[in-house]
Design an enzyme around this catalytic site. Structure first.
Site, PDB file in Angstrom:
ATOM      1  CB  SER A  26       2.652   8.058   0.665  1.00  0.00           C
ATOM      2  OG  SER A  26       2.832   9.005  -0.360  1.00  0.00           O
ATOM      3  CE1 TYR A  68       0.481   4.369  -3.248  1.00  0.00           C
ATOM      4  CE2 TYR A  68       0.514   6.764  -3.332  1.00  0.00           C
ATOM      5  CZ  TYR A  68       1.130   5.566  -3.011  1.00  0.00           C
ATOM      6  OH  TYR A  68       2.382   5.570  -2.426  1.00  0.00           O
TER       7      TYR A  68
HETATM    8  N1  LIG Z   1       8.242   5.722  -4.988  1.00  0.00           N
HETATM    9  C1  LIG Z   1       7.542   6.718  -4.466  1.00  0.00           C
HETATM   10  O1  LIG Z   1       7.478   7.831  -5.029  1.00  0.00           O
HETATM   11  C2  LIG Z   1       6.847   6.524  -3.141  1.00  0.00           C
HETATM   12  C3  LIG Z   1       6.455   7.661  -2.422  1.00  0.00           C
HETATM   13  C4  LIG Z   1       5.808   7.494  -1.215  1.00  0.00           C
HETATM   14  C5  LIG Z   1       5.545   6.234  -0.713  1.00  0.00           C
HETATM   15  N2  LIG Z   1       5.925   5.142  -1.429  1.00  0.00           N
HETATM   16  C6  LIG Z   1       5.621   3.809  -0.882  1.00  0.00           C
HETATM   17  O2  LIG Z   1       6.831   3.125  -0.631  1.00  0.00           O
HETATM   18  C7  LIG Z   1       6.601   1.711  -0.647  1.00  0.00           C
HETATM   19  C8  LIG Z   1       7.657   1.041  -1.496  1.00  0.00           C
HETATM   20  O3  LIG Z   1       7.498   1.453  -2.842  1.00  0.00           O
HETATM   21  P1  LIG Z   1       8.706   1.673  -3.844  1.00  0.00           P
HETATM   22  O4  LIG Z   1       8.681   3.086  -4.259  1.00  0.00           O
HETATM   23  O5  LIG Z   1       9.965   1.098  -3.326  1.00  0.00           O
HETATM   24  O6  LIG Z   1       8.136   0.834  -5.101  1.00  0.00           O
HETATM   25  P2  LIG Z   1       8.648  -0.504  -5.807  1.00  0.00           P
HETATM   26  O7  LIG Z   1      10.061  -0.346  -6.204  1.00  0.00           O
HETATM   27  O8  LIG Z   1       7.638  -0.800  -6.852  1.00  0.00           O
HETATM   28  O9  LIG Z   1       8.579  -1.587  -4.641  1.00  0.00           O
HETATM   29  C9  LIG Z   1       7.359  -2.104  -4.157  1.00  0.00           C
HETATM   30  C10 LIG Z   1       7.632  -3.398  -3.427  1.00  0.00           C
HETATM   31  O10 LIG Z   1       6.402  -3.911  -2.915  1.00  0.00           O
HETATM   32  C11 LIG Z   1       6.336  -5.299  -3.198  1.00  0.00           C
HETATM   33  N3  LIG Z   1       4.957  -5.745  -3.285  1.00  0.00           N
HETATM   34  C12 LIG Z   1       3.964  -5.223  -4.024  1.00  0.00           C
HETATM   35  N4  LIG Z   1       2.844  -5.924  -3.847  1.00  0.00           N
HETATM   36  C13 LIG Z   1       3.140  -6.911  -2.965  1.00  0.00           C
HETATM   37  C14 LIG Z   1       2.404  -7.968  -2.361  1.00  0.00           C
HETATM   38  N5  LIG Z   1       1.112  -8.192  -2.628  1.00  0.00           N
HETATM   39  N6  LIG Z   1       3.039  -8.783  -1.484  1.00  0.00           N
HETATM   40  C15 LIG Z   1       4.324  -8.587  -1.210  1.00  0.00           C
HETATM   41  N7  LIG Z   1       5.094  -7.629  -1.742  1.00  0.00           N
HETATM   42  C16 LIG Z   1       4.489  -6.804  -2.611  1.00  0.00           C
HETATM   43  C17 LIG Z   1       7.114  -5.469  -4.498  1.00  0.00           C
HETATM   44  O11 LIG Z   1       7.730  -6.751  -4.557  1.00  0.00           O
HETATM   45  P3  LIG Z   1       7.241  -7.994  -5.429  1.00  0.00           P
HETATM   46  O12 LIG Z   1       6.644  -7.452  -6.682  1.00  0.00           O
HETATM   47  O13 LIG Z   1       8.489  -8.796  -5.615  1.00  0.00           O
HETATM   48  O14 LIG Z   1       6.285  -8.671  -4.527  1.00  0.00           O
HETATM   49  C18 LIG Z   1       8.241  -4.469  -4.317  1.00  0.00           C
HETATM   50  O15 LIG Z   1       9.337  -5.031  -3.629  1.00  0.00           O
HETATM   51  C19 LIG Z   1       5.168   1.520  -1.149  1.00  0.00           C
HETATM   52  O16 LIG Z   1       4.314   1.288  -0.070  1.00  0.00           O
HETATM   53  C20 LIG Z   1       4.856   2.868  -1.807  1.00  0.00           C
HETATM   54  O17 LIG Z   1       3.480   3.144  -1.851  1.00  0.00           O
HETATM   55  C21 LIG Z   1       6.584   5.248  -2.636  1.00  0.00           C
END
Ligand SMILES: NC(=O)c1ccc[n+]([C@@H]2O[C@H](COP(=O)([O-])OP(=O)(O)OC[C@H]3O[C@@H](n4cnc5c(N)ncnc54)[C@H](OP(=O)(O)O)[C@@H]3O)[C@@H](O)[C@H]2O)c1
Length: 282
Positions: A132, A145
């Site tokens: 991130s 985080y």
């Molecule tokens: N959205 C933002 O603004 C943003 C910005 C920078 C970085 N990121 C990073 O991008 C990545 C993806 O996030 P996103 O924005 O796409 O959020 P999201 O829609 O909430 O997706 C998160 C994913 O992680 C999975 N997950 C969470 N805990 C898990 C575990 N213990 N084991 C396996 N799977 C797990 C969830 O699936 P299940 O619940 O089905 O397991 C879900 O598919 C994350 O690392 C986040 O920190 C996000």
């Protein structure tokens, strides 16, 4: 021969968009997450779905074993699973803090450790870690985080140096704010941590801003992030890090160029005015 990618956190947001993009480009996609129902769409689109909690060592090992027995190779690992354990440092429970580090840091490293020998034996491979912009600059109320993402950045840097001699390339994807379900979980955690503490009011308003961020103009879409992941996975010359997206560069450039006291003051001012705007509307 079809190239093979394993994507964690493929049941929603960035992981889901990445899974779809790799499928469209003819890859064999192993789409992993915990939620079977939400993974169903990926199965319908042609992905091989796998239930895997990335924190569970037995499940991790079984997943890699399955991929090697079915596909016989692994070209790319996308370490994407993660979430935001938001809350003032003093209010986040020890258990929640440990869980944050387990999912965003330890699991990422353990997944990479399982992929490394496979890729080394192949003489090629890519590991793409979704960290991130928040792994390079901190905002208030997201201490755990940010700590997890800073750690993920450090692990990515070390892995890149360690694996390069074996033909394995490692990249960090550093988006700013992206339009997924991430902000909802982060906002819920923030409210949970702040309730019945001195931070309650501020946490509630900050959570309102976080969950309201889906309406921000110009917010980065998951497909934009998926395209960066795909570049890191498939381009001849992948970049070590991809910093982009809503607010991401501004945050990191501000943190890098400004004296710390100025950066803190700017954050407090931005945060304060955003809070005021939010409070005016409610
Ligand atoms: N959205 C933002 O603004 C943003 C910005 C920078 C970085 N990121 C990073 O991008 C990545 C993806 O996030 P996103 O924005 O796409 O959020 P999201 O829609 O909430 O997706 C998160 C994913 O992680 C999975 N997950 C969470 N805990 C898990 C575990 N213990 N084991 C396996 N799977 C797990 C969830 O699936 P299940 O619940 O089905 O397991 C879900 O598919 C994350 O690392 C986040 O920190 C996000």
């Amino acid at each position: 021969m079809k190239r093979v990618v394993l994507i964690t956190g493929a049941s929603s947001g960035i992981g889901r968009a990445a899974s779809e993009l790799f499928l469209q480009n003819g890859w064999t996609v192993y789409a992993a997450a915990r939620n079977a129902a939400r993974l169903q769409l990926q199965a319908e689109l042609g992905a091989v779905t796998a239930i895997c909690d990335v924190c569970d060592d037995a499940q991790r090992r079984a997943l890699f074993g399955r991929i090697m027995s079915e596909a016989g190779r692994l070209d790319v690992l996308v370490n994407n699973a993660g979430y935001g354990e938001y809350g003032p440092i003093e209010c986040v429970t020890d258990e929640d803090a440990k869980r944050q580090m387990d999912v965003n840091v330890h699991a990422l490293a353990q997944m990479a450790a399982l992929a490394a020998p496979i890729m080394r034996a192949q003489g090629s491979g890519r590991i793409v870690n979704v960290t991130s912009a928040g792994g390079r600059a901190t905002t208030g109320f997201g201490g755990w985080y940010h700590a997890s993402k800073y750690a993920a950045e450090a692990l990515t840097d070390a892995l890149r140096m360690e694996l390069r001699p074996f033909g394995v390339r490692v990249s960090a994807i550093e988006p700013g704010l992206v339009n997924t379900g991430w902000e909802k979980i982060a906002a819920e955690n923030l409210v949970k941590a702040g309730t019945r503490t001195v931070y309650e009011k501020t946490c509630r308003s900050a959570a309102g801003i976080l969950s309201g961020s889906v309406r921000f103009k110009g917010l980065t879409q998951p497909l934009t992030v998926a395209k960066k992941i795909y570049h890191a996975a498939a381009a001849k010359h992948p970049r070590p890090r991809y910093l982009f997206g809503f607010g991401g560069k501004a945050l990191v450039v501000g943190k890098t160029l400004l004296p710390t006291a100025w950066y803190d003051a700017l954050m407090l001012k931005l945060y304060g005015s955003a809070t005021e705007r939010f409070l005016e509307k409610t």
